[in-house]
Structure formats: C-alpha cells, structure tokens
Design an enzyme around this catalytic site. Sequence first.
Site, PDB file in Angstrom:
ATOM      1  N   CYS A  66      -0.259  -2.842  15.561  1.00  0.00           N
ATOM      2  CA  CYS A  66       0.026  -2.550  14.156  1.00  0.00           C
ATOM      3  C   CYS A  66      -0.684  -3.802  13.011  1.00  0.00           C
ATOM      4  O   CYS A  66      -0.330  -4.913  13.331  1.00  0.00           O
ATOM      5  CB  CYS A  66       1.470  -2.409  13.799  1.00  0.00           C
ATOM      6  SG  CYS A  66       1.764  -1.956  11.906  1.00  0.00           S
ATOM      7  N   CYS A  84       5.928  -7.333   7.791  1.00  0.00           N
ATOM      8  CA  CYS A  84       6.656  -7.028   8.520  1.00  0.00           C
ATOM      9  C   CYS A  84       6.959  -7.848   9.876  1.00  0.00           C
ATOM     10  O   CYS A  84       5.972  -8.820  10.041  1.00  0.00           O
ATOM     11  CB  CYS A  84       6.308  -5.474   9.202  1.00  0.00           C
ATOM     12  SG  CYS A  84       7.438  -4.751  10.350  1.00  0.00           S
ATOM     13  N   CYS A 130      -1.736   2.148   7.711  1.00  0.00           N
ATOM     14  CA  CYS A 130      -1.051   1.174   6.828  1.00  0.00           C
ATOM     15  C   CYS A 130      -1.305  -0.076   7.274  1.00  0.00           C
ATOM     16  O   CYS A 130      -1.588  -0.727   8.270  1.00  0.00           O
ATOM     17  CB  CYS A 130       0.452   1.431   7.185  1.00  0.00           C
ATOM     18  SG  CYS A 130       0.997   1.288   8.824  1.00  0.00           S
ATOM     19  N   ASN A 141      -5.049   4.028  15.508  1.00  0.00           N
ATOM     20  CA  ASN A 141      -5.932   3.487  14.754  1.00  0.00           C
ATOM     21  C   ASN A 141      -6.487   2.099  15.286  1.00  0.00           C
ATOM     22  O   ASN A 141      -5.490   1.392  15.587  1.00  0.00           O
ATOM     23  CB  ASN A 141      -5.390   3.256  13.453  1.00  0.00           C
ATOM     24  CG  ASN A 141      -5.369   4.798  12.698  1.00  0.00           C
ATOM     25  OD1 ASN A 141      -6.490   5.454  12.374  1.00  0.00           O
ATOM     26  ND2 ASN A 141      -4.029   5.049  12.319  1.00  0.00           N
ATOM     27  N   GLU A 189       9.542  -2.441   7.959  1.00  0.00           N
ATOM     28  CA  GLU A 189      10.521  -1.646   8.767  1.00  0.00           C
ATOM     29  C   GLU A 189      11.720  -1.135   7.663  1.00  0.00           C
ATOM     30  O   GLU A 189      12.372  -2.272   7.336  1.00  0.00           O
ATOM     31  CB  GLU A 189      10.921  -2.696   9.776  1.00  0.00           C
ATOM     32  CG  GLU A 189      12.302  -2.136  10.669  1.00  0.00           C
ATOM     33  CD  GLU A 189      11.918  -0.576  10.936  1.00  0.00           C
ATOM     34  OE1 GLU A 189      11.017  -0.164  11.554  1.00  0.00           O
ATOM     35  OE2 GLU A 189      12.912   0.161  10.553  1.00  0.00           O
ATOM     36  N   HIS A 195       6.299   5.400  21.459  1.00  0.00           N
ATOM     37  CA  HIS A 195       4.959   4.796  21.888  1.00  0.00           C
ATOM     38  C   HIS A 195       4.962   4.413  23.353  1.00  0.00           C
ATOM     39  O   HIS A 195       4.038   4.312  23.816  1.00  0.00           O
ATOM     40  CB  HIS A 195       4.598   3.674  21.231  1.00  0.00           C
ATOM     41  CG  HIS A 195       4.343   3.832  19.709  1.00  0.00           C
ATOM     42  ND1 HIS A 195       3.893   5.088  19.205  1.00  0.00           N
ATOM     43  CD2 HIS A 195       4.824   3.044  18.769  1.00  0.00           C
ATOM     44  CE1 HIS A 195       3.858   4.809  17.855  1.00  0.00           C
ATOM     45  NE2 HIS A 195       4.476   3.672  17.477  1.00  0.00           N
ATOM     46  N   CYS A 235       4.827  -5.166  16.344  1.00  0.00           N
ATOM     47  CA  CYS A 235       4.113  -4.238  17.018  1.00  0.00           C
ATOM     48  C   CYS A 235       2.887  -4.684  17.446  1.00  0.00           C
ATOM     49  O   CYS A 235       2.061  -4.865  16.526  1.00  0.00           O
ATOM     50  CB  CYS A 235       4.429  -2.896  16.645  1.00  0.00           C
ATOM     51  SG  CYS A 235       6.148  -2.218  16.181  1.00  0.00           S
ATOM     52  N   CYS A 243       3.141   8.172   1.394  1.00  0.00           N
ATOM     53  CA  CYS A 243       3.402   7.475   2.461  1.00  0.00           C
ATOM     54  C   CYS A 243       3.888   6.108   1.747  1.00  0.00           C
ATOM     55  O   CYS A 243       2.823   5.551   1.023  1.00  0.00           O
ATOM     56  CB  CYS A 243       2.724   7.203   3.571  1.00  0.00           C
ATOM     57  SG  CYS A 243       2.849   6.219   4.643  1.00  0.00           S
ATOM     58  N   GLU A 258       0.764  -1.109  -0.001  1.00  0.00           N
ATOM     59  CA  GLU A 258       0.025  -0.267  -0.031  1.00  0.00           C
ATOM     60  C   GLU A 258       0.957   1.295  -0.014  1.00  0.00           C
ATOM     61  O   GLU A 258       1.934   1.145   0.644  1.00  0.00           O
ATOM     62  CB  GLU A 258      -0.821   0.086   1.310  1.00  0.00           C
ATOM     63  CG  GLU A 258      -1.951  -0.937   1.329  1.00  0.00           C
ATOM     64  CD  GLU A 258      -2.558  -1.057   2.650  1.00  0.00           C
ATOM     65  OE1 GLU A 258      -2.461  -0.016   3.657  1.00  0.00           O
ATOM     66  OE2 GLU A 258      -3.141  -1.888   3.177  1.00  0.00           O
TER      67      GLU A 258
HETATM   68  N1  SAH Z   1       8.388   0.165  10.852  1.00  0.00           N
HETATM   69  C1  SAH Z   1       8.323   1.632  10.795  1.00  0.00           C
HETATM   70  C2  SAH Z   1       7.553   2.353   9.822  1.00  0.00           C
HETATM   71  C3  SAH Z   1       6.237   1.953   9.595  1.00  0.00           C
HETATM   72  S1  SAH Z   1       4.883   2.133  10.710  1.00  0.00           S
HETATM   73  C4  SAH Z   1       8.012   2.179  12.164  1.00  0.00           C
HETATM   74  O1  SAH Z   1       7.867   1.417  12.966  1.00  0.00           O
HETATM   75  O2  SAH Z   1       8.273   3.368  12.662  1.00  0.00           O
HETATM   76  C5  SAH Z   1       4.586   3.967  10.759  1.00  0.00           C
HETATM   77  C6  SAH Z   1       3.974   4.494  12.111  1.00  0.00           C
HETATM   78  O3  SAH Z   1       2.795   3.958  12.274  1.00  0.00           O
HETATM   79  C7  SAH Z   1       5.004   4.105  13.105  1.00  0.00           C
HETATM   80  O4  SAH Z   1       5.063   5.022  14.077  1.00  0.00           O
HETATM   81  C8  SAH Z   1       3.972   2.967  13.917  1.00  0.00           C
HETATM   82  O5  SAH Z   1       4.218   2.858  15.069  1.00  0.00           O
HETATM   83  C9  SAH Z   1       2.680   3.480  13.597  1.00  0.00           C
HETATM   84  N2  SAH Z   1       1.397   2.728  13.495  1.00  0.00           N
HETATM   85  C10 SAH Z   1       1.425   1.299  13.455  1.00  0.00           C
HETATM   86  N3  SAH Z   1       0.005   0.985  13.613  1.00  0.00           N
HETATM   87  C11 SAH Z   1      -0.579   1.913  14.392  1.00  0.00           C
HETATM   88  C12 SAH Z   1      -1.883   2.084  14.671  1.00  0.00           C
HETATM   89  N4  SAH Z   1      -2.960   1.184  14.702  1.00  0.00           N
HETATM   90  N5  SAH Z   1      -2.266   3.441  14.932  1.00  0.00           N
HETATM   91  C13 SAH Z   1      -1.487   4.486  15.206  1.00  0.00           C
HETATM   92  N6  SAH Z   1      -0.042   4.295  14.635  1.00  0.00           N
HETATM   93  C14 SAH Z   1       0.203   2.962  14.216  1.00  0.00           C
END
Ligand code: SAH
Length: 357
Positions: free
Chosen positions: A119, A112, A333, A290, A160, A216, A116, A105, A92
């Site tokens: 995510c 990944c 994402c 989100n 990542e 976070h 996390c 973006c 995406e």
């Molecule tokens: N892997 C990288 C980049 C991709 S995620 C990273 O972790 O930074 C991009 C951002 O979206 C990151 O800050 C991630 O923690 C955040 N993210 C992922 N899922 C999310 C969610 N459900 N709500 C808000 N932010 C989220």
Amino acid sequence: MDKLDLKDLTFEELSGWVASLGEKPFRAKQIFQWVYRGAHSVSEMTDLSKGLREKLDGLCEIGHLEIERKLVSKLDGTIKYLFRLRDGNLIESVLMSYKHGNTLCVSSQVGCRMGCRFCASTIGGLLRSLTPSEIIDQVMKAEEDSGHKISNIVMMGIGEPLDNYDNVIKFLKNVNHKDGLNIGYRHISLSTCGVVDRIYDLAEENLPITLSISLHSPFDEERRKLMPVDVQFPLPSLMEALKAYLNATGRRISVEYAMIRGVNDTKACAEELAKLFGGMLVHINLIPVNNVAERDFEKSGAKQIRQFQERLMKLGLSVTVRRELGSDINAACGQLRKAVLEEEKREQNKLAEVKQK
Ligand code: SAH
C-alpha cells in the site's frame, strides 16, 4: 483560541452546545441544516438574529478543504481530488460513477501506521488522524465541485478508519442524519485491515453500514508478511470478530482480496478461503493489486484471476472481480499524495540549492 468547527459536532453535540449558550433547541436544527446545505460562514444563516450570528461568529466557524489538484480520467470520468488541509497536509478522495450512482472514496487519516506492504498510503507513516469535519468536507467539496450528488461512500482512501474510531463514528452519524447529508447507512462501506477490538465496538454501534475486511491472504503466516496488523490481531481472532459482527448485525460482510501474482493467487489459497468463509454471509471482492513504484508486487494475470474466481464460486462462495477505474490517473489511494509530496520536496531542495549558491 481556536474556534469550534461546527462540522466537528454531531447533531446531539451541537444541540448541547447551543443549549449551553442559552438558546432554544430549534436553533440547533437551523444551524445544523445551514452547515450541511453548504454554508461557509455563520453570517449566511439569515434566519438567526443578528445578535446570535455575531455571538456565534466569535465562537465558531465552518471548516472546509481546499482543492489542491484535480485529475479526471479520460477513460471513465473518475475524478481524483487532492485536498489541502488547513495545516498544509494533503489527502485524497476519488469520485467514481457507476450505473447505480456516484461513489466517493474518502480518506480517514493523513498517512497510515498499519504498514501493509503493498500500500502506498503507509509509506511515510501516520502524520495524524482527520477531524470529523475534514472527513465530511471531502464529500461536500466533491459534490460542490463536480455537481454530482454523491449517493454512496466508501471509507477506503488513505488511513485506517478504525484507528480514528471516534471521529469516524461522528462522521458516519452526520453523513446519515436527515438534516446532515442524508445518505443511508446501507450506502456506506467501511474498510479495515482488521483492527479486531474495534470491530467489536463497531458491532455494538449497530449501524447498518457494510463492513469490508482487507484479508489478502487466508494463511496467517503469509498474511503477517503482507499486513503487520496480523501480528497483533491474528487471523483466528479476526475470524471470531467477524462471526460476532455477523451475529450482532446480520449484515453481509465484504472481503477485499488484492490479487498478487505468485503470492496469494494459488489453488491452495482458494481452497483455504473456502474453508474460512464457507457458509458465512460474506461477499469476496477480488482486486488486481495496483502497482506501487516502491513495492515490487505484480498483479495476477487476468486468466489467473478468472480461474481463482471460478474456483471460489465452485466452492460455494459469492465472488466478483472489481473493475479497475481511473487507471490513467493513479486512482488507487495514496499515490497522488505521495507524488505531490515528492514534487514539493524536490522544489524545496532546488530552492535550498539556489540559496546556497
Ligand atoms: N485501512 C483500510 C482502508 C484503506 S485501504 C483497509 O486496510 O481496509 C482500501 C483497500 O485498498 C484495502 O482493502 C487495501 O488493502 C487495498 N489496497 C491498498 N493498496 C493496494 C494496492 N496497491 N492494490 C490493491 N489494493 C490495495
């Protein structure tokens, strides 16, 4: 044998390759310019001799993505692209329009492996990393399809980036190259969950991009529960890397902080954040988390987020709350890719059922 994808090569690599074919150096520049002006095949490169075009045609190609789906937000015009890769995988990209320009973006991997908890991108694990060509073509396809010039890039899509280091660096170089997409490094952000050893490598590249850190939580024990990467690279080691990065580059670091109700939005968290970052050249982005169907995290209330922001500001930090764009099209994402994969699985199951009958 697979042909060489010209979008996988940096200008230096292309120059070396062209020289190895016995061609003059200026040919590399011509070819590079054609590629980033959007040529789809070598046959379009009309200022090369016919003989050279035929030779190149046998050796190389220009990779491109297919738009599988496109969703446009009725609320703010945000466009979400679902791209199909040549091997069938899906990724995406999200195009957001701001007053200061259009930001894309981009994704850096298919899935990944960072895990996390909040995510959507990590739910099915990592399938593979993207090639430089597949990363850069997200920008080129989005521009071509939307008719909007992209002025800013954030590497915050699926994957990542620092887990696909070499290809991401090539991508950055070609995006920035004046005969490439000619987008200034200062208009590019790279976001990482905190792959500490690669932060040191990135500092050495000395590219004036913006580094974003997904933090976070300011407490190691809590962060570890949300982000498994913290086990390998605990908070103290991350903070040390950030300080080294700041020393080496002098570039302000962004800190991403997803606000999760009752988890990381307390007064104690704000105070600890101030202890960690007080006096450092950082900007904190608060992002209401989100909702992801499989995860039962809830976003903090608007009032809670405002209070948290005010508290941090009083403690001397620079903080903004990120505007939520494309909330009607699952713009966060990983969510569309997952939904379509599930749809395809249902279709396959249906077909299998029909066959059995
Ligand atoms: N892997 C990288 C980049 C991709 S995620 C990273 O972790 O930074 C991009 C951002 O979206 C990151 O800050 C991630 O923690 C955040 N993210 C992922 N899922 C999310 C969610 N459900 N709500 C808000 N932010 C989220």
